[in-house]
Scaffold this motif. Structure first.
Motif, PDB file in Angstrom:
ATOM      1  N   VAL A   1       0.832  -1.205   0.000  1.00 47.27           N
ATOM      2  CA  VAL A   1       0.000   0.000   0.000  1.00 47.27           C
ATOM      3  C   VAL A   1       0.869   1.258   0.000  1.00 47.27           C
ATOM      4  O   VAL A   1       0.585   2.225  -0.725  1.00 47.27           O
ATOM      5  N   THR A   2       1.941   1.261   0.776  1.00 48.11           N
ATOM      6  CA  THR A   2       2.830   2.425   0.847  1.00 48.11           C
ATOM      7  C   THR A   2       3.359   2.801  -0.526  1.00 48.11           C
ATOM      8  O   THR A   2       3.422   3.989  -0.896  1.00 48.11           O
ATOM      9  N   ALA A   3       3.752   1.807  -1.315  1.00 48.56           N
ATOM     10  CA  ALA A   3       4.276   2.078  -2.662  1.00 48.56           C
ATOM     11  C   ALA A   3       3.159   2.315  -3.674  1.00 48.56           C
ATOM     12  O   ALA A   3       3.241   3.222  -4.504  1.00 48.56           O
ATOM     13  N   GLU A   4       2.111   1.521  -3.593  1.00 47.02           N
ATOM     14  CA  GLU A   4       1.072   1.541  -4.633  1.00 47.02           C
ATOM     15  C   GLU A   4       0.200   2.784  -4.565  1.00 47.02           C
ATOM     16  O   GLU A   4      -0.317   3.246  -5.594  1.00 47.02           O
ATOM     17  N   LYS A   5       0.013   3.358  -3.392  1.00 48.99           N
ATOM     18  CA  LYS A   5      -0.891   4.505  -3.277  1.00 48.99           C
ATOM     19  C   LYS A   5      -0.356   5.722  -4.026  1.00 48.99           C
ATOM     20  O   LYS A   5      -1.118   6.649  -4.335  1.00 48.99           O
ATOM     21  N   VAL A   6       0.927   5.729  -4.377  1.00 45.42           N
ATOM     22  CA  VAL A   6       1.502   6.820  -5.159  1.00 45.42           C
ATOM     23  C   VAL A   6       0.859   6.875  -6.538  1.00 45.42           C
ATOM     24  O   VAL A   6       0.606   7.962  -7.090  1.00 45.42           O
ATOM     25  N   ILE A   7       0.562   5.702  -7.114  1.00 45.28           N
ATOM     26  CA  ILE A   7      -0.072   5.655  -8.432  1.00 45.28           C
ATOM     27  C   ILE A   7      -1.559   5.331  -8.352  1.00 45.28           C
ATOM     28  O   ILE A   7      -2.285   5.512  -9.331  1.00 45.28           O
ATOM     29  N   ARG A   8      -2.019   4.849  -7.199  1.00 40.58           N
ATOM     30  CA  ARG A   8      -3.433   4.534  -6.991  1.00 40.58           C
ATOM     31  C   ARG A   8      -3.897   5.272  -5.733  1.00 40.58           C
ATOM     32  O   ARG A   8      -3.976   4.681  -4.651  1.00 40.58           O
ATOM     33  N   PRO A   9      -4.195   6.571  -5.850  1.00 41.54           N
ATOM     34  CA  PRO A   9      -4.499   7.383  -4.667  1.00 41.54           C
ATOM     35  C   PRO A   9      -5.653   6.872  -3.819  1.00 41.54           C
ATOM     36  O   PRO A   9      -5.718   7.184  -2.621  1.00 41.54           O
ATOM     37  N   TYR A  10      -6.558   6.074  -4.399  1.00 42.92           N
ATOM     38  CA  TYR A  10      -7.677   5.574  -3.596  1.00 42.92           C
ATOM     39  C   TYR A  10      -7.209   4.658  -2.462  1.00 42.92           C
ATOM     40  O   TYR A  10      -7.966   4.382  -1.515  1.00 42.92           O
ATOM     41  N   LEU A  11      -5.965   4.191  -2.527  1.00 39.55           N
ATOM     42  CA  LEU A  11      -5.421   3.350  -1.458  1.00 39.55           C
ATOM     43  C   LEU A  11      -4.842   4.160  -0.299  1.00 39.55           C
ATOM     44  O   LEU A  11      -4.442   3.587   0.711  1.00 39.55           O
ATOM     45  N   SER A  12      -4.812   5.482  -0.436  1.00 43.57           N
ATOM     46  CA  SER A  12      -4.294   6.316   0.647  1.00 43.57           C
ATOM     47  C   SER A  12      -5.114   6.108   1.917  1.00 43.57           C
ATOM     48  O   SER A  12      -6.343   6.084   1.875  1.00 43.57           O
TER      49      SER A  12
END
Length: 553
Positions: A504-515
């Protein structure tokens, strides 16, 4: 028709209950009538029919999918929910962001589907025990089949909800159904599940003429899985050795062949849910109804667009200059080397899709801005195939594989690592990789070259057990991506909190809904008990609730 067992349910004989605590009557049939062989067989088929998660002849079996795409993939680092944004099937979105609550439809329907399977198998076992209208051998075989199925339903319940009530065929009076989900210890519950598979193994034949029925070695394979989840490594070794030496299974020559409907009762499949279309069932609900939202869009499929591969999963297939996984999850580029399994598992822009003679395009992806450009592929059937339904509900006739032979091999490799046989584990892992290396690759549309820079090779000797386990875990991910297993593997390895929060820490940079997403250890390893079951469970003699909610919910 490719499937010999037709799982259409005779509604007169088996009706769906609204709650697992209810025991339905036999309709208008007497005990004598229900015990006749032809009626018994209808009851038995009814028990098999619930395997696909369909409990009420409704189109939303995708909320209780047998493939566990939402319960095992979307809640892991392998898949986004997909669809038309976070509001589309928002219940599954809540699961993906670990905001699951005990009242969402998926939590309710999955529980009901699995306990409906328990109820039906218990019903058949009770009727079989009371009848002399079939031969003794057939009676024992059918009892063994029902115990196998019951073991499966309870295994699914255990790995999803953890603390569950256990009911067997001896529950007949209303008081028998007032069972606590904390009555049995963890060890006792696993022992009950083991007992069903042991009984099935003792009686089932080594082969079945009707491919939807389990065999002796399917039972032993499932027993190996039960041992695996308990970390009983020596028992895993014994069980997998029996299956490997005596089961008659094997890897198909090509990775892609294992996911073609024409091969789905082939030598690699140990036990699967039989699915069919155009067989007379209402609305083709004997097809892959639980997966009907996975259609990837583009010119040949509906644009439901669920189960979308994560960037993290795509990156995992990147290999270095000697054909081994880079293990760093750095972003994959078009010039990088990749494990060839990537392009049989997921759709990538610019790569041919199935045998359609077209390239997958980023704009196939519904809501590209939210979920990125990739699409599912492994469990999508070619739109050219007679096993794909071109009209609503757009299901297919590819079976869902509960256990395939590669599972058994990697379970054995894992047990070998834990018993200090690193070389034995390496040999098995490399056998899996050699199939990917030596088998077919996705080719360019004109067939003149491979579609990407495919490079995969065998592992050299492991330096220690930690390295071996890292490799084993990666190999399971690459081999079984989008088969519904990833989340449950992370939980049993004890790595779910670390892996998912890092993802999640890495992916939310490109998928903001995971913030803001946070996996809480000690809570999110299991799903909540449905609130309806907590409310309906009643109390014991001291007034204490019988059904206790899982921690944190």
């Amino acid at each position: 028709m490719k499937h010999i067992i037709n799982f259409t349910l005779a509604i007169l004989l088996v009706s769906c209950s609204s709650d697992f605590l209810e025991r339905d009557p036999y309709g208008q049939l007497t005990q004598e009538q229900i015990s006749k062989e032809e009626n018994l067989e209808s009851l038995i088929v009814g028990a098999y029919s619930i395997l696909n998660g369909q409990i009420d002849n409704a189109s939303n079996a995708f909320n209780s999918p047998a493939s566990n795409w939402s319960f095992g993939d979307v809640v892991s680092d392998d898949a986004y929910k997909g669809g038309g944004g976070t509001g589309d099937q928002n219940n599954i979105h809540q699961m993906e962001i670990f905001n699951t609550n005990p009242s969402i439809i998926d939590i309710e329907r999955k529980w009901k589907a699995l306990y409906e399977g328990v109820r039906r198998t218990n019903l058949v076992i009770g009727v079989l025990n009371d009848t002399d209208n079939i031969t003794a051998d057939l009676k024992q075989q059918r009892l063994a089949e029902m115990k196998f199925l019951r073991g499966h339903f309870y295994f699914e319940l255990k790995k999803i909800y953890n603390r569950i009530p256990f009911l067997d065929e001896n529950a007949t009076s209303l008081s028998d159904f007032k069972v606590s989900n904390t009555e049995l210890t963890d060890e006792q519950l696993w022992s009950k599940i083991e007992a069903d598979f042991n009984d099935a193994y003792a009686t089932l034949p080594t082969t079945q003429s009707q491919k939807g029925r389990p065999t002796k070695y399917a039972a032993m394979s499932y027993l190996a899985k039960v041992y695996l989840f308990q970390e009983k490594w020596s028992q895993v070794l014994t069980a997998t050795e029996d299956v490997i030496l005596n089961g008659g299974y094997g890897l198909m020559d090509n990775f892609e062949d294992a996911f073609l409907p024409e091969n789905d009762n082939g030598p690699e499949v140990i036990f699967s849910i039989q699915q069919s279309i155009n067989d007379g069932a209402p609305n083709n609900y004997n097809g892959s109804i639980g997966d009907r939202l996975l259609a990837p869009g583009g010119p040949r499929y509906p644009a439901y667009g669920f189960l979308r591969p994560t960037q993290n999963l795509v990156n995992a297939y990147k290999t270095n200059n000697v054909g081994l996984p880079t293990m760093d999850n750095s972003e994959l580029t078009a010039s990088d080397n990749v494990d060839p399994r990537i392009d049989f598992t997921l759709g990538r822009p610019g790569i041919p899709y199935k045998d359609l003679g077209i390239l997958y395009q980023a704009d196939w992806a519904r809501d590209l801005a939210t979920y990125g450009p990739y699409g599912p592929k492994k469990r999508i059937v070619s739109a050219n195939s007679s096993n794909h339904l071109l009209v609503w509900p757009y299901v297919n006739a590819m079976n869902y594989y509960i256990i395939r032979y590669a599972d058994v091999l990697l379970w054995r490799a894992e047990a070998l690592i834990h018993t200090d046989d690193l070389e034995g584990a390496r040999t098995i892992i490399n056998d899996i990789r050699k199939r990917a290396r030596d088998g077919n690759k996705v080719m360019t549309l004109d067939g003149s070259a491979t579609a990407a820079n495919y490079l995969i090779e065998e592992y050299p000797a492991f330096t220690d057990a930690n390295q071996a386990m890292t490799v084993l875990r990666m190999e399971r991910r690459l081999e079984f991506a989008h088969e519904g297993h990833r989340f449950f593997d992370l939980v049993r390895w004890g790595t779910a909190e670390q892996v998912i929060n890092n993802y999640v820490t890495a992916e939310k940079v490109i998928r903001p809904y995971l913030s803001g997403v946070n996996f809480i250890g000690g809570k999110h390893e299991y799903f909540p008990i449905p609130q309806s079951q907590v409310d309906l469970g009643g109390t014991d003699e001291s007034g204490n609730p019988l059904i206790i909610q899982n921690s944190g919910y």
